[in-house]
Design a protein around this motif. Structure first.
Motif, PDB file in Angstrom:
ATOM      1  N   LYS A  71     -11.217   3.301  -1.733  1.00  0.00           N
ATOM      2  CA  LYS A  71     -10.323   3.234  -2.734  1.00  0.00           C
ATOM      3  C   LYS A  71     -10.121   2.061  -3.236  1.00  0.00           C
ATOM      4  CE  LYS A  71      -6.274   6.122  -3.525  1.00  0.00           C
ATOM      5  NZ  LYS A  71      -4.903   6.713  -3.014  1.00  0.00           N
ATOM      6  N   SER A 124     -11.949  -0.211  -3.844  1.00  0.00           N
ATOM      7  CA  SER A 124     -13.211  -0.722  -4.641  1.00  0.00           C
ATOM      8  C   SER A 124     -13.176  -0.573  -5.964  1.00  0.00           C
ATOM      9  CB  SER A 124     -14.651  -0.373  -3.846  1.00  0.00           C
ATOM     10  OG  SER A 124     -14.883   1.023  -4.178  1.00  0.00           O
ATOM     11  N   ILE A 125     -12.404   0.467  -6.439  1.00  0.00           N
ATOM     12  CA  ILE A 125     -12.111   0.789  -7.817  1.00  0.00           C
ATOM     13  C   ILE A 125     -11.322  -0.502  -8.513  1.00  0.00           C
ATOM     14  CG2 ILE A 125     -10.850   2.280  -9.432  1.00  0.00           C
ATOM     15  CD1 ILE A 125     -11.536   4.392  -7.334  1.00  0.00           C
ATOM     16  N   VAL A 147     -16.684   6.399  -2.030  1.00  0.00           N
ATOM     17  CA  VAL A 147     -16.472   4.839  -2.288  1.00  0.00           C
ATOM     18  C   VAL A 147     -14.945   4.534  -1.486  1.00  0.00           C
ATOM     19  CG1 VAL A 147     -17.876   4.275  -4.133  1.00  0.00           C
ATOM     20  CG2 VAL A 147     -15.393   5.052  -4.567  1.00  0.00           C
ATOM     21  N   THR A 171     -16.052   0.972 -10.275  1.00  0.00           N
ATOM     22  CA  THR A 171     -16.001   0.518  -8.945  1.00  0.00           C
ATOM     23  C   THR A 171     -16.390  -1.241  -9.041  1.00  0.00           C
ATOM     24  OG1 THR A 171     -18.423   0.789  -8.386  1.00  0.00           O
ATOM     25  CG2 THR A 171     -16.871   2.635  -8.020  1.00  0.00           C
TER      26      THR A 171
END
Length: 113
Positions: free
Chosen positions: A98, A100-101, A96, A68
């Motif tokens: 999506k 932020s990956i 989290v 992330t």
């Protein structure tokens, strides 16, 4: 008294004295050149990165190992439209966003850590 001082005349356009009127390209050529340079150095690479990020988001699958934006490593256990659930340790899960990956790791990377 005025024997040694010649008359001074104002010059209307300095480009005319150099042998040309400048024209459209002479007046706006620098601005056009700067826009073209900004497009190829800033706008186009940013569009390419956004396109790659979107393709990565669409290719996420359950079981993929990811990193992330905050540096958390985990394995995807659930995927929804806007959120992803990561297993960060045996049994511990973290939800989290999506987007932020940042990176998908090769499978088996987390077992070696």
């Amino acid at each position: 008294m005025s024997f040694f001082i010649s008359n001074a005349y104002a010059q209307s356009n300095p480009l005319e004295a150099l042998g040309g009127g400048g024209g459209f390209l002479g007046q706006y050529g620098f601005l056009i050149l700067m826009f073209v340079a900004m497009y190829f150095l800033m706008i186009r690479p940013q569009q390419k990165r956004a396109k790659e990020q979107k393709a990565m988001m669409e290719a996420l699958t359950k079981g993929a190992e990811v990193v992330t934006a905050g540096g958390v490593l985990g394995k995807i256990t659930k995927i929804s439209d806007a959120y992803v659930t990561l297993e960060i340790s045996s049994g511990a899960e973290l939800v989290v966003q999506k987007n932020s990956i940042t990176m998908v790791l090769p499978n088996g990377t987390l077992k070696s850590l």
